[in-house]
Write an enzyme that holds these catalytic residues in place. Structure first.
Site, short mmCIF file in Angstrom:
data_model
loop_
_atom_site.label_atom_id
_atom_site.label_comp_id
_atom_site.label_asym_id
_atom_site.label_seq_id
_atom_site.Cartn_x
_atom_site.Cartn_y
_atom_site.Cartn_z
N ARG A 108 0.85 -1.19 0.00
CA ARG A 108 0.00 0.00 0.00
C ARG A 108 0.88 1.24 0.00
O ARG A 108 1.87 1.31 0.74
CB ARG A 108 -0.90 0.04 1.25
CG ARG A 108 -1.98 -1.01 1.27
CD ARG A 108 -3.04 -0.72 0.19
NE ARG A 108 -4.07 -1.73 0.16
CZ ARG A 108 -4.10 -2.75 -0.68
NH1 ARG A 108 -3.14 -2.93 -1.56
NH2 ARG A 108 -5.10 -3.61 -0.65
N ARG A 128 -8.51 26.44 -5.28
CA ARG A 128 -7.85 25.18 -4.97
C ARG A 128 -7.41 24.56 -6.28
O ARG A 128 -8.24 24.25 -7.15
CB ARG A 128 -8.80 24.24 -4.21
CG ARG A 128 -9.12 24.72 -2.82
CD ARG A 128 -7.88 24.79 -1.97
NE ARG A 128 -8.20 25.12 -0.59
CZ ARG A 128 -7.29 25.24 0.35
NH1 ARG A 128 -6.01 25.10 0.06
NH2 ARG A 128 -7.65 25.54 1.58
N GLU A 144 -7.04 33.59 8.96
CA GLU A 144 -7.89 33.53 7.77
C GLU A 144 -9.22 34.26 7.96
O GLU A 144 -9.74 34.85 7.02
CB GLU A 144 -8.15 32.08 7.37
CG GLU A 144 -6.91 31.37 6.89
CD GLU A 144 -7.19 29.99 6.32
OE1 GLU A 144 -6.27 29.43 5.72
OE2 GLU A 144 -8.32 29.48 6.44
N GLU A 166 -3.96 11.39 7.03
CA GLU A 166 -4.36 12.75 7.43
C GLU A 166 -5.56 12.72 8.39
O GLU A 166 -6.57 12.09 8.11
CB GLU A 166 -4.73 13.60 6.22
CG GLU A 166 -5.16 15.00 6.60
CD GLU A 166 -5.56 15.87 5.43
OE1 GLU A 166 -5.84 17.05 5.65
OE2 GLU A 166 -5.60 15.36 4.28
N GLU A 200 -5.59 29.79 13.08
CA GLU A 200 -6.17 29.83 11.72
C GLU A 200 -7.40 30.73 11.66
O GLU A 200 -7.59 31.45 10.68
CB GLU A 200 -6.52 28.42 11.25
CG GLU A 200 -5.32 27.56 10.93
CD GLU A 200 -4.51 28.04 9.73
OE1 GLU A 200 -5.03 28.82 8.90
OE2 GLU A 200 -3.35 27.61 9.62
N GLU A 238 -4.23 32.31 -0.37
CA GLU A 238 -4.90 33.18 0.59
C GLU A 238 -4.92 34.65 0.15
O GLU A 238 -5.71 35.43 0.66
CB GLU A 238 -4.22 33.07 1.95
CG GLU A 238 -4.40 31.70 2.58
CD GLU A 238 -3.64 31.54 3.88
OE1 GLU A 238 -2.83 32.44 4.23
OE2 GLU A 238 -3.84 30.52 4.54
N PRO A 252 -9.12 7.25 4.40
CA PRO A 252 -8.40 6.20 5.12
C PRO A 252 -7.79 5.11 4.24
O PRO A 252 -6.90 4.40 4.69
CB PRO A 252 -9.46 5.61 6.05
CG PRO A 252 -10.77 5.97 5.42
CD PRO A 252 -10.54 7.26 4.72
N GLY A 253 -8.22 5.01 3.01
CA GLY A 253 -7.64 4.02 2.11
C GLY A 253 -6.30 4.43 1.55
O GLY A 253 -5.54 3.60 1.07
N LEU A 293 -3.02 23.78 8.33
CA LEU A 293 -2.14 22.70 8.78
C LEU A 293 -1.68 22.91 10.21
O LEU A 293 -1.66 24.04 10.71
CB LEU A 293 -0.90 22.64 7.88
CG LEU A 293 -1.13 22.41 6.39
CD1 LEU A 293 0.18 22.59 5.64
CD2 LEU A 293 -1.72 21.03 6.17
N ALA A 303 -9.33 27.12 7.96
CA ALA A 303 -8.67 25.84 8.20
C ALA A 303 -7.19 25.97 7.90
O ALA A 303 -6.77 26.90 7.21
CB ALA A 303 -9.30 24.76 7.33
#
Length: 195
Positions: A44, A71, A104, A127, A100, A152, A122-123, A85, A83
């Site tokens: 994987r 994006r 922002e 994160e 944040e 931004e 999840p696959g 990191l 939002a």
């Protein structure tokens, strides 16, 4: 199934080998070979991520602060929540969420509560994003020393009635997964006694 059975549980299959394939600024890619229960192995690729936070900020008029920003991967200007990191080494998620929201959203909040913790894909990725509900908001302006960069620079902010935002989600007009999960969780939360 009982309520006790309705939960994700920690588990780790044996990793036979691992190799770092790529390390970038936000993500990395690791290739793991795992041992299956029958003695076979499989491979994987795992996208590694430092984690993130998001904030559903709700004012006294029951409006949610939304942002729009470009994006690149989906090639869209998307409606989003404040939002970001977990940028700073050792930074706790709540502190990152407060940072944040200030950077922002240009606001602060006096009341904070966790809404959700999501594993977005999840696959393929490890994160985890923690989403907070923020109330008691105050327009404080841009934090001293903060300079917007990258996407931004053209980010916009506005307050939208929560009912309008829920309608937009259910129509498929806004599709950012973090916004969808966070706003719907806040919507459900406010329907509960004391919410």
């Amino acid at each position: 199934m009982t309520d006790d059975d309705l939960a994700d549980t920690s588990m780790s299959w044996p990793v036979v080998s691992t190799a770092d394939i790529y390390q970038g600024y936000v993500i990395g890619v690791r290739r793991d070979t795992l041992a299956n229960g029958d003695g076979s192995t499989f491979t994987r690729d795992v996208v590694t991520h430092k984690g993130a936070v998001a904030v559903v900020a709700v004012d006294d008029a029951d409006r949610v602060l939304i942002l729009t920003q470009y994006r690149h991967p989906p090639a869209q200007r998307m409606v989003e929540l404040p939002a970001g990191l977990l940028d700073n080494e050792g930074e706790e998620p709540l502190e990152a969420a407060k940072r944040e929201l200030a950077e922002e959203g240009h606001i602060t909040a006096t009341r904070w509560s966790p809404l959700l913790e999501l594993i977005l894909s999840p696959g393929t990725s490890d994160e985890v994003i923690t989403i907070y509900l923020a109330k008691g908001v105050d327009d404080t302006g841009v934090p001293e020393g903060f300079v917007a960069g990258d996407e931004e620079v053209t980010m916009t902010r506005r307050w939208v009635p929560m009912t309008e935002l829920v309608d937009a989600i259910l129509k498929g007009a806004v599709r950012n997964s973090v916004l969808v999960a966070g706003v719907l969780a806040a919507w459900v939360d406010r329907q509960r006694p004391g919410g």
